[in-house]
Design an enzyme around this catalytic site. Sequence first.
Site, PDB file in Angstrom:
ATOM      1  N   LYS A 189       0.851  -1.202   0.000  1.00 52.38           N
ATOM      2  CA  LYS A 189       0.000   0.000   0.000  1.00 52.38           C
ATOM      3  C   LYS A 189       0.880   1.243   0.000  1.00 52.38           C
ATOM      4  CE  LYS A 189      -1.999   2.655   2.916  1.00 52.38           C
ATOM      5  NZ  LYS A 189      -1.854   3.894   2.100  1.00 52.38           N
ATOM      6  N   GLU A 265      10.434   1.733  10.094  1.00 51.34           N
ATOM      7  CA  GLU A 265      11.342   2.870   9.892  1.00 51.34           C
ATOM      8  C   GLU A 265      10.511   4.126  10.084  1.00 51.34           C
ATOM      9  OE1 GLU A 265      14.341   0.475   6.854  1.00 51.34           O
ATOM     10  OE2 GLU A 265      13.254   2.201   6.093  1.00 51.34           O
ATOM     11  N   CYS A 299      13.390  11.485   5.986  1.00 53.29           N
ATOM     12  CA  CYS A 299      13.445  11.180   7.418  1.00 53.29           C
ATOM     13  C   CYS A 299      14.829  11.426   8.000  1.00 53.29           C
ATOM     14  CB  CYS A 299      13.047   9.726   7.635  1.00 53.29           C
ATOM     15  SG  CYS A 299      14.124   8.600   6.723  1.00 53.29           S
ATOM     16  N   GLU A 400       9.450  16.569  15.242  1.00 50.26           N
ATOM     17  CA  GLU A 400       9.753  16.457  13.810  1.00 50.26           C
ATOM     18  C   GLU A 400       8.809  17.367  13.026  1.00 50.26           C
ATOM     19  OE1 GLU A 400       8.490  12.908  11.578  1.00 50.26           O
ATOM     20  OE2 GLU A 400      10.497  12.806  10.721  1.00 50.26           O
TER      21      GLU A 400
HETATM   22  P1  NAD Z   1       2.328   8.320   7.684  1.00 53.14           P
HETATM   23  O1  NAD Z   1       2.680   7.550   8.885  1.00 53.14           O
HETATM   24  O2  NAD Z   1       1.249   9.334   7.784  1.00 53.14           O
HETATM   25  O3  NAD Z   1       1.866   7.355   6.498  1.00 53.14           O
HETATM   26  C1  NAD Z   1       2.696   6.323   6.031  1.00 53.14           C
HETATM   27  C2  NAD Z   1       1.834   5.246   5.405  1.00 53.14           C
HETATM   28  O4  NAD Z   1       1.048   4.631   6.432  1.00 53.14           O
HETATM   29  C3  NAD Z   1       0.851   5.730   4.360  1.00 53.14           C
HETATM   30  O5  NAD Z   1       0.767   4.766   3.344  1.00 53.14           O
HETATM   31  C4  NAD Z   1      -0.462   5.810   5.136  1.00 53.14           C
HETATM   32  O6  NAD Z   1      -1.611   5.707   4.342  1.00 53.14           O
HETATM   33  C5  NAD Z   1      -0.318   4.622   6.054  1.00 53.14           C
HETATM   34  N1  NAD Z   1      -1.094   4.693   7.290  1.00 53.14           N
HETATM   35  C6  NAD Z   1      -1.420   5.792   8.016  1.00 53.14           C
HETATM   36  N2  NAD Z   1      -2.120   5.423   9.113  1.00 53.14           N
HETATM   37  C7  NAD Z   1      -2.224   4.070   9.089  1.00 53.14           C
HETATM   38  C8  NAD Z   1      -2.825   3.096   9.945  1.00 53.14           C
HETATM   39  N3  NAD Z   1      -3.456   3.457  11.065  1.00 53.14           N
HETATM   40  N4  NAD Z   1      -2.725   1.793   9.610  1.00 53.14           N
HETATM   41  C9  NAD Z   1      -2.069   1.432   8.498  1.00 53.14           C
HETATM   42  N5  NAD Z   1      -1.503   2.294   7.631  1.00 53.14           N
HETATM   43  C10 NAD Z   1      -1.565   3.599   7.939  1.00 53.14           C
HETATM   44  O7  NAD Z   1       3.685   8.948   7.161  1.00 53.14           O
HETATM   45  P2  NAD Z   1       3.882   9.967   5.956  1.00 53.14           P
HETATM   46  O8  NAD Z   1       3.311  11.278   6.360  1.00 53.14           O
HETATM   47  O9  NAD Z   1       3.421   9.306   4.701  1.00 53.14           O
HETATM   48  O10 NAD Z   1       5.489  10.057   5.875  1.00 53.14           O
HETATM   49  C11 NAD Z   1       6.244  10.957   6.606  1.00 53.14           C
HETATM   50  C12 NAD Z   1       6.766  10.307   7.876  1.00 53.14           C
HETATM   51  O11 NAD Z   1       7.490   9.131   7.550  1.00 53.14           O
HETATM   52  C13 NAD Z   1       7.755  11.168   8.644  1.00 53.14           C
HETATM   53  O12 NAD Z   1       7.517  11.030  10.008  1.00 53.14           O
HETATM   54  C14 NAD Z   1       9.098  10.571   8.287  1.00 53.14           C
HETATM   55  O13 NAD Z   1      10.121  10.813   9.215  1.00 53.14           O
HETATM   56  C15 NAD Z   1       8.755   9.134   8.207  1.00 53.14           C
HETATM   57  N6  NAD Z   1       9.742   8.408   7.389  1.00 53.14           N
HETATM   58  C16 NAD Z   1      10.636   7.596   8.010  1.00 53.14           C
HETATM   59  C17 NAD Z   1      11.612   6.926   7.253  1.00 53.14           C
HETATM   60  C18 NAD Z   1      12.662   6.042   7.874  1.00 53.14           C
HETATM   61  O14 NAD Z   1      13.360   5.348   7.132  1.00 53.14           O
HETATM   62  N7  NAD Z   1      12.823   6.024   9.167  1.00 53.14           N
HETATM   63  C19 NAD Z   1      11.615   7.080   5.883  1.00 53.14           C
HETATM   64  C20 NAD Z   1      10.676   7.924   5.299  1.00 53.14           C
HETATM   65  C21 NAD Z   1       9.730   8.580   6.064  1.00 53.14           C
HETATM   66  O1  6OD Z   2      18.134   4.802   1.656  1.00 52.27           O
HETATM   67  C1  6OD Z   2      17.320   4.026   2.189  1.00 52.27           C
HETATM   68  O2  6OD Z   2      17.405   2.799   2.041  1.00 52.27           O
HETATM   69  C2  6OD Z   2      16.252   4.561   3.035  1.00 52.27           C
HETATM   70  N1  6OD Z   2      15.450   3.651   3.629  1.00 52.27           N
HETATM   71  C3  6OD Z   2      16.088   5.886   3.147  1.00 52.27           C
HETATM   72  C4  6OD Z   2      15.093   6.507   3.946  1.00 52.27           C
HETATM   73  C5  6OD Z   2      14.852   7.802   3.780  1.00 52.27           C
HETATM   74  C6  6OD Z   2      13.821   8.467   4.516  1.00 52.27           C
HETATM   75  O3  6OD Z   2      13.132   9.359   4.104  1.00 52.27           O
END
Ligand code: NAD
Ligand code: 6OD
Length: 496
Positions: A189, A265, A299, A400
């Site tokens: 998804k 992540e 992130c 964040e």
């Molecule tokens: P989000 O958590 O709002 O959504 C991520 C995904 O989860 C989407 O597909 C969303 O539809 C789904 N989702 C939301 N609520 C859900 C639930 N209750 N059950 C199942 N699925 C659900 O995140 P976002 O706004 O799309 O992305 C930004 C966030 O992601 C930031 O906090 C960022 O730091 C984090 N992020 C972390 C990493 C990492 O590698 N650590 C990488 C990229 C983004």
């Molecule tokens: O480089 C990657 O493999 C990875 N997971 C990056 C994550 C970036 C976050 O926004």
Amino acid sequence: MRSPTPSDPYPFAGQQLPCLIGGEFLRQGKAFANINPVNGRVLCSVTEADAALVDRAVQAARAALRGPWGRMSTAERAALLRKVADRIEERFAEFVSAEIADTGKTLKQASSLDIPRGAANFRAYADLALARPSECFEMATPDGRGALNYSVYKPVGVVAVIAPWNLPFLLLTWKLAPALACGNTVVAKPSEETPSSAALLAEVMQEVGVPAGVFNLVHGFGPDSAGAALVAHPDVNAIAFTGESATGSAIMKSAADSVKALSFELGGKNAAIIFADADFDAALAGTMRSVFANTGQVCLCSERVYVERPVYARFVEALARGARALKVGGPFEGADMGPLISRAHRDKVLSYYRLAREEGAGIVCGGGVPAFGDERDQGAFIEPTILTGLPESARCVREEIFGPVCHVAPFDSEEQVIHMANDTRYGLAAAVWTSNLQRAHRVARQMEVGIAWVNDWFLRDLRTPFGGVKLSGIGREGGAHSLAFFSEAMNICVKL
Ligand code: NAD
Ligand code: 6OD
């Protein structure tokens, strides 16, 4: 690989994106609009999977485990994954068009990072799965019995892959590729904000002959939609999720009932540390990247920048000069920075810009919304922003924000900056800039994070562990760590 030009159409203009379930493209039930954040226009509509459609997808994935996929050798699966990578490259311009339409990110970034990394993820895990060693332990007991123990690795089963919108294709394939390489079947998804590159990938999976049901794609939102239905589904064995920490927590609660394996992540509030002995220009260029790349929506981005006092004033001034010089605009305008993902996300980031003022920050540059005088004013653009003068307890320093913004603070000693950098509930990444090799190792090692860069940022070797500590995640992916998560290791003990 040809990058798209403005005359290349968005691949799904005027269409309804389908879900892919058991090899069938399905458009049924509700649909939602996919919006271009450059100008607020509707790009296409997207089929929203309800609980019944999610259930069909999970059942299709379960059935496919028992089909040809389950009988294929690792080498045969790896060969198919390489075909996926080849086909992504053949359809490169379409993938880039899809990604920049959904996100507004720069053409340069989508062409050099997002889409190439998608193809690289498939190749990397094809190689890694094939090269995976097996453990073997020979044993002898005091009473003279002997045995040979060896490990075999089996798929976990049906894996849910849930991805965010910031690096849509890179992050979806980062989990999908190892899940498939290990023989699992997947229900993926993508974020509701960025369905298009995943929709193209669904076509590619069909084109290269990935068996029906091995890769299933459902679109939709989180709560009360496809996301929530997927993570609660009792027939899903594992969840690989990237997104916000709060969402990870909600998913964990939902997954607890059926004790699913989880790899998360999550968010970050990452520190960049610039020592006075660092190569100033390299540290400046690296920090510009680590704060403003992808409009601050990575992130790993640095939202807290700590600069040793002797170079603090000069660094803030140079960073502000760099930020003011950033060209903000659409993907085809040669811009350095695109819009945020949506108006809703811009409202959130702007609320932090307001909060920073209330908390007493100095706004060194930015702090608002650019005016273009054209259709981009209907988009989600925002100014790159640099804050100073906040106490470490300020919400803008602790929470964040996920936008093109950082707070810059001075420090006086190594011990002090290590404490400041670690004084957070997050623990994803850090960047340390210094020319003192011993200090580089000493400080990097003391960072409470999953990854610390020395004199660089976002330099990735896909074999290395990747993940976060504290609120930033659970588990590690990358290389052997991904293979471990997406497999069940089994011991076979043969009496000799
Ligand atoms: P989000 O958590 O709002 O959504 C991520 C995904 O989860 C989407 O597909 C969303 O539809 C789904 N989702 C939301 N609520 C859900 C639930 N209750 N059950 C199942 N699925 C659900 O995140 P976002 O706004 O799309 O992305 C930004 C966030 O992601 C930031 O906090 C960022 O730091 C984090 N992020 C972390 C990493 C990492 O590698 N650590 C990488 C990229 C983004
Ligand atoms: O480089 C990657 O493999 C990875 N997971 C990056 C994550 C970036 C976050 O926004």
